[in-house]
Design a protein around this motif. Sequence first.
Motif, PDB file in Angstrom:
ATOM      1  N   PHE A 207       0.836  -1.200   0.000  1.00 33.81           N
ATOM      2  CA  PHE A 207       0.000   0.000   0.000  1.00 33.81           C
ATOM      3  C   PHE A 207       0.872   1.253   0.000  1.00 33.81           C
ATOM      4  CE2 PHE A 207      -1.778   3.226   2.934  1.00 33.81           C
ATOM      5  CZ  PHE A 207      -2.813   3.670   2.144  1.00 33.81           C
TER       6      PHE A 207
ATOM      7  N   ILE B  31       5.543   6.539   5.745  1.00 31.07           N
ATOM      8  CA  ILE B  31       5.515   7.119   4.404  1.00 31.07           C
ATOM      9  C   ILE B  31       6.877   7.689   4.026  1.00 31.07           C
ATOM     10  CG2 ILE B  31       4.675   9.148   3.172  1.00 31.07           C
ATOM     11  CD1 ILE B  31       1.941   8.564   4.207  1.00 31.07           C
TER      12      ILE B  31
ATOM     13  N   PHE C  79      -2.988  13.233  -0.959  1.00 32.90           N
ATOM     14  CA  PHE C  79      -1.847  12.695  -0.238  1.00 32.90           C
ATOM     15  C   PHE C  79      -1.511  13.579   0.952  1.00 32.90           C
ATOM     16  CE2 PHE C  79       2.701  12.415   0.506  1.00 32.90           C
ATOM     17  CZ  PHE C  79       2.865  11.054   0.629  1.00 32.90           C
TER      18      PHE C  79
ATOM     19  N   TYR D 204      -4.168  14.293  -6.757  1.00 29.65           N
ATOM     20  CA  TYR D 204      -3.447  13.258  -6.006  1.00 29.65           C
ATOM     21  C   TYR D 204      -2.600  13.885  -4.902  1.00 29.65           C
ATOM     22  CZ  TYR D 204      -0.887   9.006  -5.072  1.00 29.65           C
ATOM     23  OH  TYR D 204      -0.366   7.908  -4.454  1.00 29.65           O
ATOM     24  N   LEU D 205      -1.899  14.960  -5.270  1.00 31.35           N
ATOM     25  CA  LEU D 205      -1.072  15.639  -4.265  1.00 31.35           C
ATOM     26  C   LEU D 205      -1.930  16.142  -3.110  1.00 31.35           C
ATOM     27  CD1 LEU D 205       1.480  17.760  -6.314  1.00 31.35           C
ATOM     28  CD2 LEU D 205       1.973  15.894  -4.754  1.00 31.35           C
TER      29      LEU D 205
ATOM     30  N   MET E 112       2.559   1.821  -3.414  1.00 29.45           N
ATOM     31  CA  MET E 112       1.664   2.376  -4.429  1.00 29.45           C
ATOM     32  C   MET E 112       1.351   3.838  -4.147  1.00 29.45           C
ATOM     33  SD  MET E 112      -0.955  -0.603  -5.504  1.00 29.45           S
ATOM     34  CE  MET E 112      -1.561  -0.940  -3.900  1.00 29.45           C
ATOM     35  N   LEU E 113       1.232   4.148  -2.856  1.00 28.35           N
ATOM     36  CA  LEU E 113       0.906   5.522  -2.481  1.00 28.35           C
ATOM     37  C   LEU E 113       2.088   6.457  -2.745  1.00 28.35           C
ATOM     38  CD1 LEU E 113      -1.343   7.129  -0.890  1.00 28.35           C
ATOM     39  CD2 LEU E 113       0.066   6.792   1.108  1.00 28.35           C
ATOM     40  N   CYS E 114       3.299   5.980  -2.459  1.00 23.80           N
ATOM     41  CA  CYS E 114       4.452   6.875  -2.431  1.00 23.80           C
ATOM     42  C   CYS E 114       5.189   6.976  -3.757  1.00 23.80           C
ATOM     43  CB  CYS E 114       5.431   6.419  -1.358  1.00 23.80           C
ATOM     44  SG  CYS E 114       4.748   6.549   0.268  1.00 23.80           S
TER      45      CYS E 114
ATOM     46  N   PRO F 191       4.213   7.506  -6.906  1.00 25.82           N
ATOM     47  CA  PRO F 191       3.905   8.697  -7.719  1.00 25.82           C
ATOM     48  C   PRO F 191       4.434   9.984  -7.094  1.00 25.82           C
ATOM     49  CG  PRO F 191       1.960   7.349  -7.436  1.00 25.82           C
ATOM     50  CD  PRO F 191       2.987   6.794  -6.516  1.00 25.82           C
ATOM     51  N   ILE F 192       4.333  10.077  -5.765  1.00 21.94           N
ATOM     52  CA  ILE F 192       4.806  11.296  -5.096  1.00 21.94           C
ATOM     53  C   ILE F 192       6.316  11.429  -5.249  1.00 21.94           C
ATOM     54  CG2 ILE F 192       5.024  12.433  -2.857  1.00 21.94           C
ATOM     55  CD1 ILE F 192       2.233  12.483  -3.713  1.00 21.94           C
TER      56      ILE F 192
ATOM     57  N   ILE G 125       9.303   7.120   0.752  1.00 23.09           N
ATOM     58  CA  ILE G 125       9.505   8.155  -0.267  1.00 23.09           C
ATOM     59  C   ILE G 125      10.983   8.460  -0.460  1.00 23.09           C
ATOM     60  CG2 ILE G 125       9.177  10.599  -0.753  1.00 23.09           C
ATOM     61  CD1 ILE G 125       6.408  10.411   0.039  1.00 23.09           C
TER      62      ILE G 125
END
Lengths: 306, 425
Positions: free
Chosen positions: A100, A184, B18, B14-15, A103-105, A107-108, A188
């Motif tokens: 999870f 998180i 988040f 998305y940002l 997948m969340l991190c 893109p960031i 990242i």
Amino acid sequence: MPPFLKEYFNRNGIGLGSVMLGLVLFWTVGLIILPQLSMLDFSFRPNLPPPEIGGPKDLYTLENYKYLIFGPEGGSQDYNAVDLRVFYRTLIAAVLVTLFNLMLCYPIAYYLAQTKGNHIRVLALMLIIPYWINEILRAFALRIIFGESGVLNNILVGAGVFDTPFDFIRNDIALYAGLGYAYILLMIFPIYNVIESLDRNQIEAARDMGASWTRIHRRVVIPYAKPGISSGCTMVFMLSAGALAAPQILGGPSSLWFTQLIYQQFNDNSDWPQGAAYAVVLLVTCILLVLALMRVFKVNMGDIGK
Amino acid sequence: MKNFSLMRLSIWVYLALFFSYLLGPLVIMSVTAFNSPGFPRAAPWECLTFEWFSALFQDERILNGIKNSILVGLGTVTLSVAMGLAGALMLTQIWPKLRATYYTIIIAPILIPGVVIGISTLVFWDRVNRLFGLDADSFLSNGLFLTIIGQSTFIASYCMLVLVARLQRYDIGLTEAALDLGATHAQAFRKVLLPFMRPAIASAAVLAFLASFENYNTTTFTFGEYPTLTIELAQKVRYGITPAISALAFIIVVLTVFAALANEASIRRKELVAAARKSATVEELESGKLRLPGFLSSNTAAVVLVVVAMMTIAVVGTATVYSPAQCIADVKEQKRLETDLRIQELLQRRAEEKARREAEQAEQGGGEPAVETTPKPSNNSGFGGVFAPGALQDDSTEDPVAEPDAPASDSGFGNVFDPDALQND
């Protein structure tokens, strides 16, 4: 004095050299290696009152490990179903939390690493601020949100999604959100560090040749970022499998985390050898899992911690 | 182009999602520190209050925890920066064949679960203690000592990573030159290497202090008689939560924002000063008439910093003269009125229903007497008003304000414990 030691002291001087050597030996041997070995040794011993330790009854035994698998002797069940289920659930949940987070991190991390501009500094600052705040307080904040009369339930009931408040804590949703939240940054940063060094021209070239957006990521960015991804995943997995604060605060009353069992053995049952055995099982299993996955994805140990 | 802007939009969405996951909990927690209900909640808003801050500052255990945390933090910073520096220097000198093994050993504590480090520290030093034949309350089983040792085990690895990054840019020739010029090893270390490493040592020390301050997993096994702030907080949170904890969190958030802004502002200021120096003429530089940019000019972080500082002063000022007593009394009064109103409504509805049912019965009724089919009012039974037709309807109107004494009113018991449930018949 062996020649390499002589050379070492020549280079660093006697005084400075011995201080350095002393500190390094104290750290590696006194703080890392011996305590772990001592815990391993302890886990094979029976639980005795202090005067009897080292006495005739202090023999090596597999009892503590047997207990985890088969439960108390003469118990009604063949296997220690309760503890084994907790163990299994902890590992599965830690893997899910890791996925999870990835997948969340991803893109960031990609966005932060590949975009230029002043707002990136602001975003990075906003990313770091939550991590200066105590782990307990972060879990506490989530508990305010997920509680029965918490903010989220007020919103959902108010909007008519649920008729009655939904028990996020009993259903472990709060726990998973809390574990994901806690790590998180650890996911990242390694990914960000690797992607930042990726030459943007490579992406442009792939795009010019007509590669689609998903294909660029699958064939160019992800293979390049693999060391960062595996480093982040390893850290998040190990930390969430070994987490204690979040399960204690956000976990449901009926579902325990494996570290909570260890904690109980130490503090409530004061059965230290049993707790040490559980800790050894947790440590060894996690390390084996990580090594196996690193082999599957062909990543080296040296990439971790970069 | 439409495709492109759609993608841009989705990135921003998305940002936003988040960062609301990341910061939302902290904002909500901070808000609860100023709301008057005894259970920390942001909505419904009742009264602005500062009482949770004074409750916090009167809490002996929290204050004692802060003191212990600082003691542990200082010890851990000293020990782990020293070990981290020695470890980093050793990494550059060690026999190449041994380097990979050595690196694995000193990096391993980062990956070992904190619980395991805590247990192994406890078990090992307990054994050392027995080996020396010392008592159970000797120096080696002291909570302060064990906590510092346990935390340093892995915090030294963090420090090592930070220091190695800087050490890689160090030119070993500088030390050699100093030695050639007749410096002793200690002098070369103190006057050449250490000044070069200073920024990295500073950031390693800050990192070590923060890591030590917030550590829970290791400390929970080793603290003994010295519970740190984190341990105290965990015990409070596990056995019932109050907004005083939110108040503490709010203070930490504000301090963090301050530190981050100050750091940003000083970096930006250095950049500006450097730029001004660069564009200045030689004459200006020599005459010392160079005008450096002011602290606030084109430095957003500095401006925000000053604004936040002023807001803090204003809030603290308000807090000393402000009293929420009137507001709290008002809210209580309002709650009472609302409860009364609801009771009135319920009675009225019940009366209407009864009238309607009687009318129905009379219509259907041929010869049957109305009394028999009407459900008996159950107010005399042991269940209180659970079965009263109106009692369950309360749930759908879900109004937390009106239930001051029963926060758990949504539980499976219906409204048995609701104060109005008994009154309404």
